[in-house]
Scaffold this motif. Structure first.
Motif, PDB file in Angstrom:
ATOM      1  N   LEU A   1      -0.214   3.349   7.829  1.00  0.00           N
ATOM      2  CA  LEU A   1       0.929   3.798   7.042  1.00  0.00           C
ATOM      3  C   LEU A   1       1.244   5.267   7.335  1.00  0.00           C
ATOM      4  O   LEU A   1       2.420   5.649   7.420  1.00  0.00           O
ATOM      5  CB  LEU A   1       0.657   3.594   5.549  1.00  0.00           C
ATOM      6  CG  LEU A   1       1.855   3.801   4.611  1.00  0.00           C
ATOM      7  CD1 LEU A   1       3.026   2.907   4.996  1.00  0.00           C
ATOM      8  CD2 LEU A   1       1.442   3.543   3.162  1.00  0.00           C
ATOM      9  N   LEU A   2       0.218   6.075   7.527  1.00  0.00           N
ATOM     10  CA  LEU A   2       0.449   7.480   7.903  1.00  0.00           C
ATOM     11  C   LEU A   2       1.108   7.564   9.280  1.00  0.00           C
ATOM     12  O   LEU A   2       1.963   8.420   9.524  1.00  0.00           O
ATOM     13  CB  LEU A   2      -0.876   8.248   7.908  1.00  0.00           C
ATOM     14  CG  LEU A   2      -1.501   8.523   6.539  1.00  0.00           C
ATOM     15  CD1 LEU A   2      -2.915   9.052   6.700  1.00  0.00           C
ATOM     16  CD2 LEU A   2      -0.641   9.515   5.742  1.00  0.00           C
ATOM     17  N   GLN A   3       0.712   6.665  10.176  1.00  0.00           N
ATOM     18  CA  GLN A   3       1.348   6.609  11.493  1.00  0.00           C
ATOM     19  C   GLN A   3       2.811   6.198  11.357  1.00  0.00           C
ATOM     20  O   GLN A   3       3.697   6.768  12.008  1.00  0.00           O
ATOM     21  CB  GLN A   3       0.598   5.622  12.387  1.00  0.00           C
ATOM     22  CG  GLN A   3       1.188   5.454  13.770  1.00  0.00           C
ATOM     23  CD  GLN A   3       0.336   4.543  14.640  1.00  0.00           C
ATOM     24  OE1 GLN A   3      -0.263   4.975  15.610  1.00  0.00           O
ATOM     25  NE2 GLN A   3       0.280   3.264  14.301  1.00  0.00           N
ATOM     26  N   LYS A   4       3.082   5.226  10.497  1.00  0.00           N
ATOM     27  CA  LYS A   4       4.458   4.798  10.251  1.00  0.00           C
ATOM     28  C   LYS A   4       5.303   5.933   9.707  1.00  0.00           C
ATOM     29  O   LYS A   4       6.506   6.038  10.001  1.00  0.00           O
ATOM     30  CB  LYS A   4       4.467   3.616   9.275  1.00  0.00           C
ATOM     31  CG  LYS A   4       5.840   3.018   9.036  1.00  0.00           C
ATOM     32  CD  LYS A   4       5.751   1.786   8.144  1.00  0.00           C
ATOM     33  CE  LYS A   4       7.130   1.168   7.932  1.00  0.00           C
ATOM     34  NZ  LYS A   4       7.053  -0.066   7.083  1.00  0.00           N
ATOM     35  N   ALA A   5       4.666   6.819   8.932  1.00  0.00           N
ATOM     36  CA  ALA A   5       5.373   7.965   8.370  1.00  0.00           C
ATOM     37  C   ALA A   5       5.596   9.064   9.400  1.00  0.00           C
ATOM     38  O   ALA A   5       6.285  10.059   9.118  1.00  0.00           O
ATOM     39  CB  ALA A   5       4.588   8.528   7.187  1.00  0.00           C
TER      40      ALA A   5
ATOM     41  N   PHE B   1       0.868  -1.169   0.000  1.00  0.00           N
ATOM     42  CA  PHE B   1       0.000   0.000   0.000  1.00  0.00           C
ATOM     43  C   PHE B   1       0.906   1.221   0.000  1.00  0.00           C
ATOM     44  O   PHE B   1       1.917   1.245   0.710  1.00  0.00           O
ATOM     45  CB  PHE B   1      -0.825  -0.047   1.284  1.00  0.00           C
ATOM     46  CG  PHE B   1      -2.097   0.731   1.253  1.00  0.00           C
ATOM     47  CD1 PHE B   1      -3.236   0.197   0.674  1.00  0.00           C
ATOM     48  CD2 PHE B   1      -2.176   1.979   1.834  1.00  0.00           C
ATOM     49  CE1 PHE B   1      -4.431   0.891   0.685  1.00  0.00           C
ATOM     50  CE2 PHE B   1      -3.360   2.681   1.847  1.00  0.00           C
ATOM     51  CZ  PHE B   1      -4.498   2.141   1.262  1.00  0.00           C
ATOM     52  N   GLY B   2       0.587   2.231  -0.787  1.00  0.00           N
ATOM     53  CA  GLY B   2       1.506   3.357  -0.890  1.00  0.00           C
ATOM     54  C   GLY B   2       0.842   4.717  -0.736  1.00  0.00           C
ATOM     55  O   GLY B   2      -0.379   4.867  -0.868  1.00  0.00           O
ATOM     56  N   ILE B   3       1.691   5.726  -0.470  1.00  0.00           N
ATOM     57  CA  ILE B   3       1.270   7.122  -0.411  1.00  0.00           C
ATOM     58  C   ILE B   3       1.743   7.800  -1.689  1.00  0.00           C
ATOM     59  O   ILE B   3       2.931   7.765  -2.015  1.00  0.00           O
ATOM     60  CB  ILE B   3       1.862   7.847   0.812  1.00  0.00           C
ATOM     61  CG1 ILE B   3       1.490   7.117   2.109  1.00  0.00           C
ATOM     62  CG2 ILE B   3       1.383   9.291   0.869  1.00  0.00           C
ATOM     63  CD1 ILE B   3       2.102   7.728   3.370  1.00  0.00           C
ATOM     64  N   TYR B   4       0.804   8.414  -2.416  1.00  0.00           N
ATOM     65  CA  TYR B   4       1.112   9.021  -3.712  1.00  0.00           C
ATOM     66  C   TYR B   4       0.697  10.494  -3.730  1.00  0.00           C
ATOM     67  O   TYR B   4      -0.198  10.909  -2.995  1.00  0.00           O
ATOM     68  CB  TYR B   4       0.388   8.284  -4.837  1.00  0.00           C
ATOM     69  CG  TYR B   4       0.780   6.834  -4.966  1.00  0.00           C
ATOM     70  CD1 TYR B   4       1.757   6.434  -5.864  1.00  0.00           C
ATOM     71  CD2 TYR B   4       0.164   5.849  -4.182  1.00  0.00           C
ATOM     72  CE1 TYR B   4       2.125   5.099  -5.982  1.00  0.00           C
ATOM     73  CE2 TYR B   4       0.524   4.517  -4.290  1.00  0.00           C
ATOM     74  CZ  TYR B   4       1.505   4.146  -5.195  1.00  0.00           C
ATOM     75  OH  TYR B   4       1.867   2.825  -5.306  1.00  0.00           O
ATOM     76  N   SER B   5       1.352  11.262  -4.600  1.00  0.00           N
ATOM     77  CA  SER B   5       1.014  12.675  -4.726  1.00  0.00           C
ATOM     78  C   SER B   5       1.415  13.209  -6.096  1.00  0.00           C
ATOM     79  O   SER B   5       2.401  12.754  -6.685  1.00  0.00           O
ATOM     80  CB  SER B   5       1.739  13.494  -3.641  1.00  0.00           C
ATOM     81  OG  SER B   5       1.452  14.872  -3.789  1.00  0.00           O
TER      82      SER B   5
END
Length: 262
Positions: free
Chosen positions: A141-145, A107-111
């Motif tokens: 994942l946001l917490q991991k970041a 799962f990823g964070i994209y922009s």
């Protein structure tokens, strides 16, 4: 017993043993097409060398593979992660169990607006999936970041209401998972499932600002029944799926869109 009768009896015994042996190493596996069935097809020749004939049944839904294993129509399945299996068992009254983790579809964070999460401004808009499983996955994942802290840091079913600390005052938009690639122009970042990212032409290993690793709680697994989970054939399947050859196949074929979890 006369000689002719003895020969007939012995012949019948040999045929019975042969018939029994031919089915002793046959294992039926339900799987979804990509990457599960592809990984199994790669593993199939090695399993044959070890005396296990793999019969792969491909499904395009997430219900029948579990039901058919539970009802003993098939031996095991390979398509789901533990949170889904837990929910299915609870809702359907089944008791399937994991016998081994194989891979993660990260799962990823994209922009489209920033190149690094350090550039994310206070009050930024963050799009996440609106279903419990994927929404919780996004928040983890946001917490991991380091962007948020959840009330229960391990809650895989967390929602935006479970955010305890939000120092950058991020604004969450909860949308259907399949639509998230299409809103990238309208939000600061979006958290997207790999299959939807790939369909939108995104390359997880190069386009994601942050991506899950093999420690994800969403690793895809092989599921079996309690009565056959320890069988020799099932254990041989897991041993082959956890081999260096299968790991190399996953890394080479999927180039980071699928990550070994072993």
């Amino acid at each position: 017993m006369k000689l002719k009768q003895l020969v007939v009896a012995l012949g019948a015994s040999v045929l019975a043993v042969s018939a029994s042996a031919s089915f002793a190493g046959k294992l039926s596996v339900a799987a979804t097409p990509v990457p599960h069935a592809e990984i199994l097809e790669f593993a199939k020749p090695e399993l044959a060398k070890q005396g296990v004939e793999l019969d792969i049944k491909v499904f395009n839904d997430y219900v029948q593979p579990n039901l058919q294993v539970f009802e003993k129509q098939l031996d095991v399945n390979f398509f789901q992660h533990q949170p889904y299996l837990d929910t299915f068992n609870k809702d359907r009254g089944t008791d399937l169990v994991s016998v081994g983790l194989v891979h993660v579809e990260p799962f990823g964070i994209y922009s489209r607006k920033i190149k690094d999460l350090a550039e994310l401004k206070d009050g930024a808009t963050v799009a996440i999936p609106n279903d419990p499983s994927n929404g919780g996955r996004a928040l983890l994942l946001l917490q991991k970041a380091g962007l948020i802290t959840l009330k229960d840091p391990s809650n895989i079913l967390a929602t935006a209401r479970d955010v305890a600390e939000n120092p950058r005052k991020l604004k969450f938009r909860e949308l259907e998972a399949a639509t998230l690639p299409r809103v990238l122009e309208d939000v600061d970042v979006a958290l997207i499932n790999t299959n939807y990212a790939l369909e939108a032409g995104l390359v997880p290993t190069t386009d994601a600002l942050l991506i899950e690793g093999s420690d994800s709680p969403y690793a895809n697994l092989v599921a079996a029944r309690p009565d056959n989970k320890d069988s020799a054939d099932v254990q041989t399947l897991i041993e082959v799926l956890h081999s260096p050859e299968v790991k190399a196949f996953i890394l080479e074929k999927y180039k980071g869109a699928v990550v070994p979890a072993f």
